[in-house]
Design a protein around this motif. Structure first.
Motif, PDB file in Angstrom:
ATOM      1  N   GLU A 263       0.848  -1.192   0.000  1.00 15.79           N
ATOM      2  CA  GLU A 263       0.000   0.000   0.000  1.00 15.79           C
ATOM      3  C   GLU A 263       0.881   1.240   0.000  1.00 15.79           C
ATOM      4  O   GLU A 263       2.075   1.158   0.276  1.00 15.79           O
ATOM      5  CB  GLU A 263      -0.900   0.007   1.244  1.00 15.79           C
ATOM      6  CG  GLU A 263      -1.919  -1.100   1.269  1.00 15.79           C
ATOM      7  CD  GLU A 263      -2.994  -0.932   0.209  1.00 15.79           C
ATOM      8  OE1 GLU A 263      -3.371   0.205  -0.107  1.00 15.79           O
ATOM      9  OE2 GLU A 263      -3.434  -1.968  -0.317  1.00 15.79           O
ATOM     10  N   LYS A 264       0.303   2.387  -0.265  1.00 10.16           N
ATOM     11  CA  LYS A 264       1.054   3.641  -0.260  1.00 10.16           C
ATOM     12  C   LYS A 264       1.767   3.812   1.085  1.00 10.16           C
ATOM     13  O   LYS A 264       1.174   3.629   2.131  1.00 10.16           O
ATOM     14  CB  LYS A 264       0.122   4.820  -0.538  1.00 10.16           C
ATOM     15  CG  LYS A 264       0.859   6.117  -0.720  1.00 10.16           C
ATOM     16  CD  LYS A 264      -0.028   7.206  -1.238  1.00 10.16           C
ATOM     17  CE  LYS A 264       0.807   8.454  -1.409  1.00 10.16           C
ATOM     18  NZ  LYS A 264       0.118   9.473  -2.158  1.00 10.16           N
ATOM     19  N   GLN A 265       3.060   4.139   1.024  1.00  9.98           N
ATOM     20  CA  GLN A 265       3.898   4.266   2.209  1.00  9.98           C
ATOM     21  C   GLN A 265       4.188   5.728   2.517  1.00  9.98           C
ATOM     22  O   GLN A 265       4.060   6.593   1.653  1.00  9.98           O
ATOM     23  CB  GLN A 265       5.220   3.521   1.985  1.00  9.98           C
ATOM     24  CG  GLN A 265       5.053   2.053   1.671  1.00  9.98           C
ATOM     25  CD  GLN A 265       4.481   1.291   2.842  1.00  9.98           C
ATOM     26  OE1 GLN A 265       5.006   1.331   3.944  1.00  9.98           O
ATOM     27  NE2 GLN A 265       3.383   0.592   2.603  1.00  9.98           N
ATOM     28  N   ARG A 266       4.628   5.986   3.730  1.00  8.76           N
ATOM     29  CA  ARG A 266       5.000   7.349   4.129  1.00  8.76           C
ATOM     30  C   ARG A 266       6.428   7.634   3.682  1.00  8.76           C
ATOM     31  O   ARG A 266       7.331   6.831   3.894  1.00  8.76           O
ATOM     32  CB  ARG A 266       4.888   7.500   5.640  1.00  8.76           C
ATOM     33  CG  ARG A 266       3.439   7.469   6.096  1.00  8.76           C
ATOM     34  CD  ARG A 266       3.302   7.648   7.568  1.00  8.76           C
ATOM     35  NE  ARG A 266       3.967   8.880   7.975  1.00  8.76           N
ATOM     36  CZ  ARG A 266       4.216   9.183   9.229  1.00  8.76           C
ATOM     37  NH1 ARG A 266       3.883   8.370  10.195  1.00  8.76           N
ATOM     38  NH2 ARG A 266       4.828  10.321   9.527  1.00  8.76           N
ATOM     39  N   ILE A 267       6.625   8.789   3.066  1.00 13.03           N
ATOM     40  CA  ILE A 267       7.935   9.224   2.602  1.00 13.03           C
ATOM     41  C   ILE A 267       8.904   9.269   3.789  1.00 13.03           C
ATOM     42  O   ILE A 267       8.577   9.766   4.851  1.00 13.03           O
ATOM     43  CB  ILE A 267       7.853  10.622   1.949  1.00 13.03           C
ATOM     44  CG1 ILE A 267       6.816  10.650   0.833  1.00 13.03           C
ATOM     45  CG2 ILE A 267       9.221  11.092   1.466  1.00 13.03           C
ATOM     46  CD1 ILE A 267       7.098   9.763  -0.322  1.00 13.03           C
ATOM     47  N   GLY A 268      10.094   8.724   3.588  1.00 11.33           N
ATOM     48  CA  GLY A 268      11.133   8.761   4.613  1.00 11.33           C
ATOM     49  C   GLY A 268      11.132   7.575   5.557  1.00 11.33           C
ATOM     50  O   GLY A 268      12.076   7.401   6.325  1.00 11.33           O
ATOM     51  N   GLU A 269      10.096   6.731   5.505  1.00 12.28           N
ATOM     52  CA  GLU A 269      10.031   5.568   6.394  1.00 12.28           C
ATOM     53  C   GLU A 269      11.091   4.544   6.006  1.00 12.28           C
ATOM     54  O   GLU A 269      11.326   4.302   4.833  1.00 12.28           O
ATOM     55  CB  GLU A 269       8.643   4.915   6.320  1.00 12.28           C
ATOM     56  CG  GLU A 269       7.554   5.731   6.973  1.00 12.28           C
ATOM     57  CD  GLU A 269       7.687   5.800   8.475  1.00 12.28           C
ATOM     58  OE1 GLU A 269       7.984   4.771   9.108  1.00 12.28           O
ATOM     59  OE2 GLU A 269       7.490   6.894   9.021  1.00 12.28           O
ATOM     60  N   PRO A 270      11.719   3.906   7.011  1.00 15.10           N
ATOM     61  CA  PRO A 270      12.699   2.860   6.694  1.00 15.10           C
ATOM     62  C   PRO A 270      12.017   1.557   6.301  1.00 15.10           C
ATOM     63  O   PRO A 270      10.895   1.265   6.730  1.00 15.10           O
ATOM     64  CB  PRO A 270      13.464   2.693   8.013  1.00 15.10           C
ATOM     65  CG  PRO A 270      12.492   3.107   9.068  1.00 15.10           C
ATOM     66  CD  PRO A 270      11.626   4.176   8.440  1.00 15.10           C
ATOM     67  N   ILE A 271      12.702   0.792   5.479  1.00 14.23           N
ATOM     68  CA  ILE A 271      12.212  -0.509   5.039  1.00 14.23           C
ATOM     69  C   ILE A 271      13.434  -1.396   4.824  1.00 14.23           C
ATOM     70  O   ILE A 271      14.482  -0.921   4.401  1.00 14.23           O
ATOM     71  CB  ILE A 271      11.359  -0.370   3.756  1.00 14.23           C
ATOM     72  CG1 ILE A 271      10.629  -1.655   3.432  1.00 14.23           C
ATOM     73  CG2 ILE A 271      12.182   0.116   2.593  1.00 14.23           C
ATOM     74  CD1 ILE A 271       9.546  -1.492   2.366  1.00 14.23           C
ATOM     75  N   MET A 272      13.320  -2.666   5.163  1.00 15.68           N
ATOM     76  CA  MET A 272      14.402  -3.621   4.937  1.00 15.68           C
ATOM     77  C   MET A 272      14.040  -4.450   3.709  1.00 15.68           C
ATOM     78  O   MET A 272      12.948  -5.016   3.637  1.00 15.68           O
ATOM     79  CB  MET A 272      14.603  -4.534   6.138  1.00 15.68           C
ATOM     80  CG  MET A 272      15.032  -3.809   7.399  1.00 15.68           C
ATOM     81  SD  MET A 272      16.592  -2.918   7.250  1.00 15.68           S
ATOM     82  CE  MET A 272      17.736  -4.263   7.232  1.00 15.68           C
ATOM     83  N   LEU A 273      14.947  -4.498   2.766  1.00 17.52           N
ATOM     84  CA  LEU A 273      14.746  -5.229   1.517  1.00 17.52           C
ATOM     85  C   LEU A 273      15.694  -6.424   1.513  1.00 17.52           C
ATOM     86  O   LEU A 273      16.890  -6.276   1.739  1.00 17.52           O
ATOM     87  CB  LEU A 273      15.054  -4.294   0.344  1.00 17.52           C
ATOM     88  CG  LEU A 273      14.814  -4.784  -1.064  1.00 17.52           C
ATOM     89  CD1 LEU A 273      13.334  -5.016  -1.312  1.00 17.52           C
ATOM     90  CD2 LEU A 273      15.352  -3.769  -2.061  1.00 17.52           C
ATOM     91  N   MET A 274      15.137  -7.621   1.298  1.00 17.39           N
ATOM     92  CA  MET A 274      15.950  -8.829   1.285  1.00 17.39           C
ATOM     93  C   MET A 274      16.261  -9.208  -0.163  1.00 17.39           C
ATOM     94  O   MET A 274      15.447  -9.826  -0.846  1.00 17.39           O
ATOM     95  CB  MET A 274      15.216  -9.984   1.974  1.00 17.39           C
ATOM     96  CG  MET A 274      15.185  -9.919   3.489  1.00 17.39           C
ATOM     97  SD  MET A 274      14.531  -8.414   4.160  1.00 17.39           S
ATOM     98  CE  MET A 274      13.781  -8.986   5.650  1.00 17.39           C
ATOM     99  N   LEU A 275      17.441  -8.821  -0.631  1.00 17.78           N
ATOM    100  CA  LEU A 275      17.890  -9.138  -1.980  1.00 17.78           C
ATOM    101  C   LEU A 275      18.604 -10.489  -1.956  1.00 17.78           C
ATOM    102  O   LEU A 275      19.282 -10.809  -0.976  1.00 17.78           O
ATOM    103  CB  LEU A 275      18.825  -8.048  -2.505  1.00 17.78           C
ATOM    104  CG  LEU A 275      18.188  -6.672  -2.689  1.00 17.78           C
ATOM    105  CD1 LEU A 275      19.248  -5.616  -2.960  1.00 17.78           C
ATOM    106  CD2 LEU A 275      17.175  -6.713  -3.816  1.00 17.78           C
ATOM    107  N   PRO A 276      18.491 -11.276  -3.023  1.00 15.24           N
ATOM    108  CA  PRO A 276      19.087 -12.612  -3.039  1.00 15.24           C
ATOM    109  C   PRO A 276      20.597 -12.586  -2.772  1.00 15.24           C
ATOM    110  O   PRO A 276      21.329 -11.817  -3.377  1.00 15.24           O
ATOM    111  CB  PRO A 276      18.823 -13.122  -4.453  1.00 15.24           C
ATOM    112  CG  PRO A 276      17.797 -12.231  -5.034  1.00 15.24           C
ATOM    113  CD  PRO A 276      17.831 -10.948  -4.277  1.00 15.24           C
TER     114      PRO A 276
END
Length: 141
Positions: free
Chosen positions: A69-82
């Protein structure tokens, strides 16, 4: 990199710390590196929420994902890349079901090249690796 204090409702402020002035809001000239098209399901962690999203574009500096869903600008997120440890990123822009991320630290050029060679969409992979498109049998006919 984007931080909450560097952002307003429209995105990063022009000329913020470490950011060159942007010639146009969404212009290609404003990019530090061209987007490379990929089609890769990846896991993300945003607060307490874990989800699988589709990675659609990748650069050494960030990515575009679809599926949240639409996220708040500046919020952290962890991305799991292979093959990598979880990668910290921040929401740079967001629309319903699509968000742009900026990595806390850019991907190393060798790591980026490996991801592109393994997961980029065909013609993007060849272009990113500096290889011209190979003529196909159909081209010979």
């Amino acid at each position: 990199m984007f931080r909450k204090q560097e952002l307003d409702a429209t995105g990063p402020r022009e000329g913020g710390p470490g950011m060159p002035p942007t010639p146009g809001a969404n212009s290609a000239e404003a990019r530090r590196f061209p987007r490379i098209g990929v089609e890769l399901p990846v896991r993300v962690k945003h607060g307490l929420v874990r989800a699988t999203v589709m990675l659609k574009d990748l650069t050494p500096y960030g990515a575009r994902i679809e599926g949240l869903e639409k996220q708040r600008i500046g919020e952290p997120i962890m991305l799991m890349l292979p093959g990598l440890k979880p990668k910290l990123a921040f929401i740079a822009w967001s629309e319903p079901m699509t968000s742009g991320l900026e990595f806390d630290h850019p991907l190393h050029e060798d790591v980026f090249a490996t991801l592109i060679s393994d997961f980029a969409v065909g013609h993007h992979r060849r272009m990113a690796l500096g290889r011209p498109a190979k003529p196909s049998i159909r081209d010979a006919a």
